[in-house]
Scaffold this motif. Structure first.
Motif, PDB file in Angstrom:
ATOM      1  N   GLY A  21       0.910  -1.286   0.048  1.00 52.62           N
ATOM      2  CA  GLY A  21       0.154   0.052  -0.088  1.00 52.62           C
ATOM      3  C   GLY A  21       0.827   1.401  -0.043  1.00 52.62           C
ATOM      4  N   SER A  22       1.910   1.157   0.728  1.00 48.36           N
ATOM      5  CA  SER A  22       2.708   2.503   0.780  1.00 48.36           C
ATOM      6  C   SER A  22       3.710   2.510  -0.475  1.00 48.36           C
ATOM      7  N   TRP A  23       3.835   1.574  -1.193  1.00 54.48           N
ATOM      8  CA  TRP A  23       4.441   1.770  -2.324  1.00 54.48           C
ATOM      9  C   TRP A  23       3.865   2.175  -3.581  1.00 54.48           C
ATOM     10  N   PHE A  24       2.275   1.518  -3.404  1.00 57.14           N
ATOM     11  CA  PHE A  24       1.437   2.003  -4.347  1.00 57.14           C
ATOM     12  C   PHE A  24       1.146   3.536  -4.176  1.00 57.14           C
ATOM     13  N   THR A  31       6.046   7.385 -10.659  1.00 58.13           N
ATOM     14  CA  THR A  31       6.515   6.742 -11.984  1.00 58.13           C
ATOM     15  C   THR A  31       5.730   6.916 -13.007  1.00 58.13           C
ATOM     16  N   ILE A  32       4.312   7.182 -12.751  1.00 61.68           N
ATOM     17  CA  ILE A  32       3.187   7.345 -13.674  1.00 61.68           C
ATOM     18  C   ILE A  32       3.450   8.627 -14.246  1.00 61.68           C
ATOM     19  N   PHE A  33       3.522   9.705 -13.246  1.00 63.51           N
ATOM     20  CA  PHE A  33       3.935  10.901 -13.696  1.00 63.51           C
ATOM     21  C   PHE A  33       5.154  11.124 -14.528  1.00 63.51           C
ATOM     22  N   VAL A  34       6.085  10.504 -14.120  1.00 64.27           N
ATOM     23  CA  VAL A  34       7.459  10.748 -15.244  1.00 64.27           C
ATOM     24  C   VAL A  34       7.261  10.129 -16.406  1.00 64.27           C
ATOM     25  N   LEU A  35       6.939   8.574 -16.185  1.00 64.37           N
ATOM     26  CA  LEU A  35       6.712   8.135 -17.621  1.00 64.37           C
ATOM     27  C   LEU A  35       5.497   8.121 -18.564  1.00 64.37           C
ATOM     28  N   GLY A  36       4.503   8.817 -17.932  1.00 61.77           N
ATOM     29  CA  GLY A  36       3.214   8.936 -18.472  1.00 61.77           C
ATOM     30  C   GLY A  36       3.134  10.290 -18.865  1.00 61.77           C
ATOM     31  N   ILE A  37       3.623  11.195 -18.321  1.00 63.93           N
ATOM     32  CA  ILE A  37       3.296  12.780 -18.542  1.00 63.93           C
ATOM     33  C   ILE A  37       4.495  13.412 -18.968  1.00 63.93           C
ATOM     34  N   LEU A  38       5.619  13.282 -18.261  1.00 67.47           N
ATOM     35  CA  LEU A  38       6.915  14.233 -18.513  1.00 67.47           C
ATOM     36  C   LEU A  38       7.492  14.021 -19.849  1.00 67.47           C
ATOM     37  N   VAL A  39       7.738  12.589 -20.040  1.00 67.09           N
ATOM     38  CA  VAL A  39       8.441  12.055 -21.273  1.00 67.09           C
ATOM     39  C   VAL A  39       7.792  12.122 -22.420  1.00 67.09           C
ATOM     40  N   PRO A  40       6.221  11.891 -22.419  1.00 67.96           N
ATOM     41  CA  PRO A  40       5.485  12.311 -23.733  1.00 67.96           C
ATOM     42  C   PRO A  40       5.523  13.616 -23.945  1.00 67.96           C
ATOM     43  N   ALA A  69       9.636  -4.754  -7.311  1.00 65.53           N
ATOM     44  CA  ALA A  69       8.732  -4.142  -6.177  1.00 65.53           C
ATOM     45  C   ALA A  69       7.517  -3.361  -6.737  1.00 65.53           C
ATOM     46  N   THR A  70       7.723  -2.904  -7.819  1.00 71.03           N
ATOM     47  CA  THR A  70       6.589  -2.202  -8.458  1.00 71.03           C
ATOM     48  C   THR A  70       5.636  -3.160  -8.859  1.00 71.03           C
ATOM     49  N   ILE A  71       5.729  -4.188  -9.126  1.00 79.03           N
ATOM     50  CA  ILE A  71       5.001  -5.396  -9.561  1.00 79.03           C
ATOM     51  C   ILE A  71       4.438  -6.285  -8.506  1.00 79.03           C
ATOM     52  N   ALA A  72       5.322  -6.433  -7.609  1.00 76.66           N
ATOM     53  CA  ALA A  72       5.059  -7.565  -6.464  1.00 76.66           C
ATOM     54  C   ALA A  72       4.401  -7.008  -5.392  1.00 76.66           C
ATOM     55  N   LEU A  73       4.797  -5.771  -4.710  1.00 77.26           N
ATOM     56  CA  LEU A  73       4.197  -5.443  -3.761  1.00 77.26           C
ATOM     57  C   LEU A  73       2.853  -4.768  -3.814  1.00 77.26           C
ATOM     58  N   PRO A  74       2.298  -3.996  -4.739  1.00 77.92           N
ATOM     59  CA  PRO A  74       0.980  -3.771  -4.817  1.00 77.92           C
ATOM     60  C   PRO A  74       0.103  -5.006  -4.999  1.00 77.92           C
ATOM     61  N   MET A  75       0.764  -6.083  -5.616  1.00 79.11           N
ATOM     62  CA  MET A  75       0.025  -7.274  -5.712  1.00 79.11           C
ATOM     63  C   MET A  75      -0.299  -8.197  -4.367  1.00 79.11           C
ATOM     64  N   TRP A  76       0.751  -7.931  -3.587  1.00 83.30           N
ATOM     65  CA  TRP A  76       0.239  -8.576  -2.339  1.00 83.30           C
ATOM     66  C   TRP A  76      -0.730  -7.541  -1.324  1.00 83.30           C
ATOM     67  N   HIS A  77      -0.351  -6.206  -1.661  1.00 85.34           N
ATOM     68  CA  HIS A  77      -1.625  -5.598  -0.892  1.00 85.34           C
ATOM     69  C   HIS A  77      -2.811  -5.768  -1.713  1.00 85.34           C
ATOM     70  N   ALA A  78      -2.922  -5.812  -2.839  1.00 84.35           N
ATOM     71  CA  ALA A  78      -4.359  -6.209  -3.522  1.00 84.35           C
ATOM     72  C   ALA A  78      -4.812  -7.646  -3.003  1.00 84.35           C
TER      73      ALA A  78
END
Length: 119
Positions: A21-24, A31-40, A69-78
């Motif tokens: 939950g903390s990671w997410f 990460t979304i802001f950098v890769l999905g907004i700033l780069v495009p 960690a980006t894949i696994a930790l939110p999955m454990w949370h979910a």
């Protein structure tokens, strides 16, 4: 007073739940802001996100751990949230539901590890 209380495995699952939950909540939006907004938008040079640079980052130990960690930790949370939500919705699956939920999280964590370090 019970001198030999039954041990619980719940602290392990709550720890992974909290970490996910903390990671997410903190890392994923950045990460979304950098890769999905700033780069495009061109605010960050697209050469910084070239295949060679990203591949070098992901194959390094720090980059690999970040991706895992980006894949696994939110999955454990979910999965922990899903396990407890099913109980709240009166679907009492017992130990089978608990094992199934945490198996999915462990399986996807294993896949993330395999794909990051075996590629």
């Amino acid at each position: 007073m019970n001198k030999n209380p039954k041990r619980s495995d719940e602290p392990v699952w709550w720890g992974l739940f909290g970490a996910g939950g903390s990671w997410f909540a903190m890392i994923t939006p950045v990460t979304i802001f950098v890769l999905g907004i700033l780069v495009p938008l061109g605010i960050i040079d697209s050469n910084a996100m070239s295949y060679e640079r990203v591949s070098t980052f992901v194959t390094s130990i720090i980059g690999g751990l970040f991706v895992i960690a980006t894949i696994a930790l939110p999955m454990w949370h979910a999965m922990h949230r899903l396990h407890h939500a099913m109980h709240d919705l009166k679907f009492h699956t017992g130990t089978a539901g608990k094992v199934a939920a945490y198996f999915v999280a462990a399986f996807l964590t294993g896949l993330a590890i395999v794909f990051v370090f075996m590629v």
